[in-house]
Design a protein around this motif. Structure first.
Motif, mmCIF file in Angstrom:
data_model
loop_
_atom_site.group_PDB
_atom_site.id
_atom_site.type_symbol
_atom_site.label_atom_id
_atom_site.label_comp_id
_atom_site.label_asym_id
_atom_site.label_seq_id
_atom_site.Cartn_x
_atom_site.Cartn_y
_atom_site.Cartn_z
ATOM 1 N N ALA A 1 0.771 -1.074 0.103
ATOM 2 C CA ALA A 1 -0.009 -0.243 0.013
ATOM 3 C C ALA A 1 0.942 1.241 -0.007
ATOM 4 O O ALA A 1 1.942 1.386 0.552
ATOM 5 C CB ALA A 1 -0.984 -0.042 1.222
ATOM 6 N N SER A 2 0.578 2.045 -0.612
ATOM 7 C CA SER A 2 1.416 3.421 -0.881
ATOM 8 C C SER A 2 0.346 4.752 -1.101
ATOM 9 O O SER A 2 -0.356 4.783 -2.097
ATOM 10 C CB SER A 2 2.211 3.374 -1.833
ATOM 11 N N ALA A 3 0.460 5.723 -0.188
ATOM 12 C CA ALA A 3 -0.472 6.824 -0.485
ATOM 13 C C ALA A 3 0.093 8.029 -1.384
ATOM 14 O O ALA A 3 -0.417 8.572 -2.105
ATOM 15 C CB ALA A 3 -0.815 7.452 0.857
ATOM 16 N N THR A 4 1.429 8.096 -1.079
ATOM 17 C CA THR A 4 2.175 9.253 -2.188
ATOM 18 C C THR A 4 3.219 8.708 -2.908
ATOM 19 O O THR A 4 3.957 9.536 -3.455
ATOM 20 C CB THR A 4 2.731 10.242 -0.978
ATOM 21 N N GLY A 5 3.497 7.563 -2.843
ATOM 22 C CA GLY A 5 4.447 6.905 -3.784
ATOM 23 C C GLY A 5 5.513 6.423 -3.345
ATOM 24 O O GLY A 5 6.396 5.677 -4.034
ATOM 25 N N HIS A 6 5.922 6.631 -2.113
ATOM 26 C CA HIS A 6 7.530 6.281 -1.607
ATOM 27 C C HIS A 6 7.615 4.580 -1.495
ATOM 28 O O HIS A 6 8.404 3.989 -2.229
ATOM 29 C CB HIS A 6 7.598 6.663 -0.225
ATOM 30 N N THR A 7 6.424 4.084 -0.798
ATOM 31 C CA THR A 7 6.362 2.655 -0.690
ATOM 32 C C THR A 7 6.296 1.861 -2.214
ATOM 33 O O THR A 7 6.714 0.888 -2.410
ATOM 34 C CB THR A 7 5.411 2.136 0.149
ATOM 35 N N GLU A 8 5.564 2.472 -3.048
ATOM 36 C CA GLU A 8 5.384 2.183 -4.642
ATOM 37 C C GLU A 8 6.907 1.996 -5.078
ATOM 38 O O GLU A 8 7.253 1.076 -5.602
ATOM 39 C CB GLU A 8 4.446 2.733 -5.222
ATOM 40 N N GLU B 1 13.438 5.696 4.977
ATOM 41 C CA GLU B 1 12.850 6.925 5.380
ATOM 42 C C GLU B 1 12.321 7.739 4.152
ATOM 43 O O GLU B 1 13.260 7.950 3.096
ATOM 44 C CB GLU B 1 13.871 7.930 6.359
ATOM 45 N N GLN B 2 10.998 8.143 4.058
ATOM 46 C CA GLN B 2 10.515 8.598 2.845
ATOM 47 C C GLN B 2 10.728 8.198 1.635
ATOM 48 O O GLN B 2 10.863 6.936 1.361
ATOM 49 C CB GLN B 2 10.838 10.303 2.982
ATOM 50 N N MET B 3 11.152 9.026 0.671
ATOM 51 C CA MET B 3 11.433 8.495 -0.766
ATOM 52 C C MET B 3 12.767 7.545 -0.953
ATOM 53 O O MET B 3 13.743 8.099 -0.350
ATOM 54 C CB MET B 3 11.569 9.603 -1.587
HETATM 55 C C1 LIG Z 1 -1.084 11.803 9.053
HETATM 56 C C2 LIG Z 1 0.219 11.373 8.838
HETATM 57 C C3 LIG Z 1 0.715 10.242 9.854
HETATM 58 C C4 LIG Z 1 1.796 9.639 9.774
HETATM 59 N N1 LIG Z 1 2.293 8.931 10.840
HETATM 60 C C5 LIG Z 1 3.416 7.987 10.778
HETATM 61 C C6 LIG Z 1 3.767 7.598 11.605
HETATM 62 O O1 LIG Z 1 3.233 7.311 12.658
HETATM 63 N N2 LIG Z 1 5.152 6.802 11.729
HETATM 64 C C7 LIG Z 1 5.933 6.944 10.510
HETATM 65 O O2 LIG Z 1 7.038 6.493 10.499
HETATM 66 N N3 LIG Z 1 5.631 7.778 9.279
HETATM 67 C C8 LIG Z 1 4.253 8.263 9.414
HETATM 68 N N4 LIG Z 1 3.821 9.128 8.638
HETATM 69 C C9 LIG Z 1 4.918 9.020 7.226
HETATM 70 C C10 LIG Z 1 4.575 8.300 6.284
HETATM 71 O O3 LIG Z 1 4.385 6.967 6.563
HETATM 72 C C11 LIG Z 1 5.610 8.502 5.110
HETATM 73 O O4 LIG Z 1 5.734 9.673 4.530
HETATM 74 C C12 LIG Z 1 5.672 7.241 4.017
HETATM 75 O O5 LIG Z 1 6.766 7.395 3.286
HETATM 76 C C13 LIG Z 1 4.507 7.609 3.359
HETATM 77 O O6 LIG Z 1 4.698 6.516 2.184
HETATM 78 P P1 LIG Z 1 3.813 6.256 0.864
HETATM 79 O O7 LIG Z 1 4.345 7.628 -0.042
HETATM 80 O O8 LIG Z 1 4.225 5.034 0.271
HETATM 81 O O9 LIG Z 1 2.386 6.728 1.316
HETATM 82 C C14 LIG Z 1 2.669 9.570 8.559
HETATM 83 C C15 LIG Z 1 2.313 10.582 7.624
HETATM 84 C C16 LIG Z 1 0.990 11.223 7.645
HETATM 85 C C17 LIG Z 1 0.681 12.099 6.294
#
Ligand SMILES: Cc1cc2nc3c(=O)[nH]c(=O)nc-3n(C[C@H](O)[C@H](O)[C@H](O)COP(=O)(O)O)c2cc1C
Length: 157
Positions: A12-19, A124-126
């Motif tokens: 699952a990925s909301a903003t693309g990092h995990t994808e 961490e992140q991207m």
């Molecule tokens: C509302 C919100 C809550 C989050 N809570 C956490 C958290 O508890 N722990 C963590 O490590 N990252 C947390 N994050 C950061 C996301 O997990 C991180 O940006 C991740 O890389 C997003 O992955 P995606 O791009 O695949 O969706 C949070 C981000 C948001 C917007």
């Protein structure tokens, strides 16, 4: 050993990092001859878990260390699985939050108890180009676990 395992990546990925990380993990596994099927969580019916010898889960972390909603069914299905696949979990998070990559930790604890957990990976992140090396190491651990347990798969087919 000629048996070719069925491998899947579900993420699952909301903003693309995990994808992006899932793509890097897919490539690293393919380099080891374990060409996986890759699914977004919304494309994967957890009932299909029983078809796979190796399952890799990719997750971001939400709201104070929570597993994102898209992966709840999958989490539950692992808890009720009758066979024990080789598994690994990877994910991205943000160190700004107290519970860094908490969803990876939650999957890790459950998969350790219910399956043959091979490895975990947090980014961490991207993901960056340097993370490819970590993905290769992650894939190496998965392949090693498979080779260690291959006799179990061969006899069950
Ligand atoms: C509302 C919100 C809550 C989050 N809570 C956490 C958290 O508890 N722990 C963590 O490590 N990252 C947390 N994050 C950061 C996301 O997990 C991180 O940006 C991740 O890389 C997003 O992955 P995606 O791009 O695949 O969706 C949070 C981000 C948001 C917007």
């Amino acid at each position: 050993m000629n048996y070719k395992p069925a491998a899947a990546i579900v993420y699952a990925s909301a903003t693309g990092h995990t994808e992006l990380l899932a793509e890097m993990v897919e490539q690293a596994l393919s380099e080891r001859g374990l060409a996986p099927d890759r699914f977004r969580a919304d494309q994967f019916d957890p009932i299909q878990l029983s078809r796979y010898d190796i399952v890799l889960v990719g997750t971001y972390t939400w709201a104070n260390g929570e597993v994102p909603k898209q992966l709840h069914k999958l989490f539950w299905e692992f808890e009720n699985l009758s066979h024990s696949p080789i598994t690994a979990v990877f994910g991205t998070g943000d160190r700004c939050f107290a519970n860094y990559c908490g969803a990876v930790d939650q999957f890790r604890d459950m998969l350790y108890a219910r399956t043959a957990l091979a490895a975990t990976l947090k980014v961490e992140q991207m993901p960056s180009e340097e993370d490819r090396v970590r993905c290769r190491q992650f894939a190496k651990s998965v392949a090693a676990k498979f080779h260690e347990q291959a006799h179990l798969f061969e006899t069950s087919k």
